[in-house]
Design an enzyme around this catalytic site. Structure first.
Site, short mmCIF file in Angstrom:
data_model
loop_
_atom_site.label_atom_id
_atom_site.label_comp_id
_atom_site.label_asym_id
_atom_site.label_seq_id
_atom_site.Cartn_x
_atom_site.Cartn_y
_atom_site.Cartn_z
N HIS A 137 0.82 -1.25 0.13
CA HIS A 137 -0.08 0.15 -0.10
C HIS A 137 0.93 1.29 -0.08
CE1 HIS A 137 -2.74 3.01 1.94
NE2 HIS A 137 -3.72 2.06 1.43
N ASP A 214 3.15 -4.52 8.20
CA ASP A 214 1.69 -3.99 8.22
C ASP A 214 0.57 -4.86 8.15
OD1 ASP A 214 -0.45 -2.83 7.04
OD2 ASP A 214 0.58 -1.85 5.25
N GLN A 217 -4.41 -5.29 7.15
CA GLN A 217 -5.67 -6.20 6.20
C GLN A 217 -5.49 -7.72 7.10
OE1 GLN A 217 -7.80 -5.24 4.34
NE2 GLN A 217 -7.03 -3.27 3.87
N LYS A 240 -10.35 -0.95 10.64
CA LYS A 240 -10.43 -2.06 9.88
C LYS A 240 -10.56 -3.32 10.80
CE LYS A 240 -6.97 -0.35 6.35
NZ LYS A 240 -8.04 0.08 5.36
N CYS A 380 -4.51 2.28 -3.62
CA CYS A 380 -3.40 2.78 -3.20
C CYS A 380 -2.35 1.87 -3.34
CB CYS A 380 -3.63 3.21 -1.52
SG CYS A 380 -4.65 4.61 -1.33
N1 PLP Z 1 -1.69 -0.72 4.73
C1 PLP Z 1 -2.72 -1.46 4.12
C2 PLP Z 1 -2.27 -2.92 3.81
C3 PLP Z 1 -3.93 -0.98 4.11
O1 PLP Z 1 -4.96 -1.69 3.44
C4 PLP Z 1 -4.49 0.24 4.42
C5 PLP Z 1 -5.53 0.86 4.19
O2 PLP Z 1 -6.24 0.53 3.35
C6 PLP Z 1 -3.17 0.93 5.02
C7 PLP Z 1 -1.97 0.67 5.16
C8 PLP Z 1 -3.48 2.24 5.62
O3 PLP Z 1 -4.39 2.29 6.67
P1 PLP Z 1 -5.00 3.48 7.13
O4 PLP Z 1 -5.50 4.55 6.41
O5 PLP Z 1 -5.88 3.23 8.48
O6 PLP Z 1 -3.68 4.49 8.12
#
Ligand code: PLP
Length: 604
Positions: A137, A214, A217, A240, A380
């Site tokens: 992402h 990270d 998900q 999430k 993203c």
């Molecule tokens: N990393 C992953 C894999 C994501 O799917 C997302 C959000 O969709 C993020 C990071 C960013 O999360 P946040 O917008 O809650 O900071």
């Protein structure tokens, strides 16, 4: 046959599913006449919140709100206790060694930025290497790029195979004594691939590097044990995990966090401040400057408790059964292509419709008309989309509250969308064939393809001024009481767009910032000093409709009239501001900006 299809796996709902669904106010059947109930399939973006979480946040605001860590009065101490209990819940949920290793942040994005800014700037130097993967992402790419720009560190990327799985041999080859950090996601938000994080972390450690995972998900879909996986840093977001937005977690091993400089300076993160020098508080306060999102932490703790009451393994198993069922159903739709077919996959179904081509933006918009929420676009993950050679996908993502009926409604709607697109394509090609039949006896002239000689009809003004044109369309819109009717009208407008010759679809005429592909050719009307006209086209029907609307208002109007017209007010007046997503409006804004640029130049 696709490896994901396992027909022997009959879909079996989680036994308490109905009771679970009942706890989500937003998913309840609508009162009679208020339309279909919501099919929410965008939980990878944000999960919905159960009543228990909504109530916990509301209760906090009603009965316990005060600033924390500061007040001597009872109320403040209760708020402090709730906030710190939330930290303890997080620690328990991810099996951290102690609550102080769990820092509250705004979410995954801030957590990663925190590590990049503090650990990264303190520890990295030119030539050091950070390993990411093709699946990341943007929030696990851009912070490292900023760090690389500041320090001279180098970013390396683990490639993927056609199924969307990381190539672990290639990963091993990227590791070296220069590797300082491996930062990868636990689960890909765009394709659903579950990565073998334990193995990846072990390899990183063997090379002397740290590992950041990270977990955005993963956190709501399976057991997270940061100590068993031996992660150095682990990040996730509350929204999430059935919790509120604006709250998230950075887990870090104590020895690492202790050694890291603070992220932000301010109240609550200090031990002693003088103008000469400041010393910092211990963990976790050192990294939590200022008043935190107290109600968010309380809501997150309620969400964790709620998830634990079902069991995160149960949730994962339910989603896996539904994923298999959904995969089977979607693969039966002709022309639909699934992106991401990893052996180990979470409940994410990313797809494109290629035959006949239907833009993902149109897929999302048409599903929305049927009260089905999916995400469309690049998610993203632009580097991943570029690697796949596509602009984006439509993505349905699952959570514990989804059921077989949700998937049936999605699949039926998609089949209908494809069928309609097929009928439209056939009708268009029949019309084309009739036209060329009727031209059969005419002398054939070879077309000259140079730009100047393309016979292009730019649309003329539809009214005396943009305001007059706007009044006409606003009157029309007022006769169309709801979004479905307005949508249909826009699609009809798009069907009538004057054709834009392929020769004009150049890089210079490409509009950035749209979810779909958009080209726009703006010119001063030949022989006129200040009349502006334009042609535009898109692969998305809804955008073609919006182009039609813009053409009615602007094309053939004078530069000064174009500059004087307030487009935002107009969109609000006809109610489109409520139905258009920001990214689509960004694309619109980019088109309007092009018009205005030429208008400004024309006035001088
Ligand atoms: N990393 C992953 C894999 C994501 O799917 C997302 C959000 O969709 C993020 C990071 C960013 O999360 P946040 O917008 O809650 O900071």
């Amino acid at each position: 046959m696709n490896a994901l299809i396992q027909p022997e796996i009959a879909y079996q709902a989680y036994p308490g599913l109905d009771a679970v669904r009942d706890q989500f106010p937003i998913l309840q059947p609508q009162p009679r006449g208020a339309g279909e109930s919501l099919v929410f399939l965008d939980s990878a973006a944000s999960t919905q919140q159960p009543e228990a979480v909504i109530a916990a946040s509301a209760d906090y605001h009603r009965f316990h709100h005060a600033n924390i860590h500061r007040g001597v009065y009872q109320l403040s101490q209760t708020a402090t206790r709730l906030y710190e209990q939330a930290r303890a819940s997080v620690a328990d949920f991810i099996n951290a060694a102690e609550p102080a290793e769990c820092l509250f942040t705004r979410g995954t994005t801030e957590s990663i930025n925190l590590v990049a800014s503090t650990w990264g700037r303190a520890n990295l130097k030119a030539g050091d290497e950070i390993i990411l993967s093709m699946l990341e992402h943007h929030s696990n790419i851009v912070p490292w790029q900023l760090l690389a720009q500041a320090t001279g560190a180098i970013i390396k990327v683990i490639p993927i195979n056609d199924a969307g799985e990381l190539l672990l041999d290639a990963y091993r080859q990227l590791l070296s004594s220069r590797t300082r950090l491996v930062a990868i996601n636990h689960v890909s938000n765009a394709l659903g691939t579950i990565n073998p994080v334990q193995e990846i972390i072990a390899e990183a450690h063997a090379a002397g590097a740290l590992a950041l995972i990270d977990g955005a998900q993963w956190i709501a879909h399976g057991v997270t044990d940061v100590r068993a996986m031996n992660a150095d840093f682990y990040t996730f977001s509350g929204h999430k995990l059935y919790g509120p937005t604006g709250i998230g977690v950075l887990y870090g091993k104590r020895w690492l966090l202790d050694a890291m400089p603070p992220y932000q300076g301010g109240g609550d993160m200090i031990e002693q401040v003088t103008f000469a020098e400041t010393t910092y508080a211990g963990l976790p306060n050192k990294f939590e400057a200022g008043t935190p999102h107290i109600s968010g932490a309380v809501g997150l703790a309620a969400a964790i408790e709620w998830v634990q009451s079902i069991g995160v393994e149960q949730i994962g198993a339910h989603e896996q059964a539904l994923l298999h069922y959904a995969t089977e159903r979607l693969l039966q739709i002709p022309g639909l292509e699934l992106k991401g077919t990893a052996q180990h996959k979470s409940g994410v179904l990313s797809f494109v419709i290629t035959d006949p081509p239907v833009s993902t933006l149109d897929v999302g918009t048409q599903l929305d008309l049927r009260s089905i929420c999916v995400r469309t676009g690049h998610h993203c993950c632009q580097p991943l989309m570029a690697h796949l050679g596509i602009a984006g996908t439509a993505r349905a993502s699952l959570a514990v509250y989804n059921n077989r009926n949700d998937i049936d409604r999605l699949a039926d709607a998609l089949a209908d969308i494809v069928e309609r697109a097929r009928r439209t394509a056939t009708a268009k090609s029949d019309r084309g064939a009739r036209k060329s039949d009727s031209n059969r006896d005419l002398p054939v002239e070879m077309p000259d393809r140079s730009m100047e000689s393309v016979d292009v009809a730019y649309p003329a003004a539809t009214a005396d001024s943009p305001e007059a044109a706007a009044d006409e369309t606003a009157d029309l819109f007022s006769l169309l009481p709801d979004w479905p009717m307005r949508h249909e009208y826009l699609i009809e407008l798009g069907d009538k767009l004057p054709p834009m010759p392929e020769a004009l679809k150049t890089d210079a005429n490409y509009i950035r910032g749209c979810q779909s592909t958009v080209h726009m050719a703006v010119r001063r009307k030949p022989g006129s000093a200040d009349i502006i006209e334009f042609l535009a086209d898109s692969d998305a029907n809804i955008v073609r409709g919006l182009i039609g609307l813009l053409q009615r208002i602007f094309s053939g109007q004078s530069a000064s009239a174009i500059l004087a017209f307030d487009v935002d007010a107009y969109f609000a007046r006809i109610g489109l501001d409520r139905n258009l997503s920001l990214s689509r409006r960004n694309g619109l804004a980019a088109m309007i900006q092009r018009l205005r640029e030429l208008a400004r130049q024309s006035i001088g």
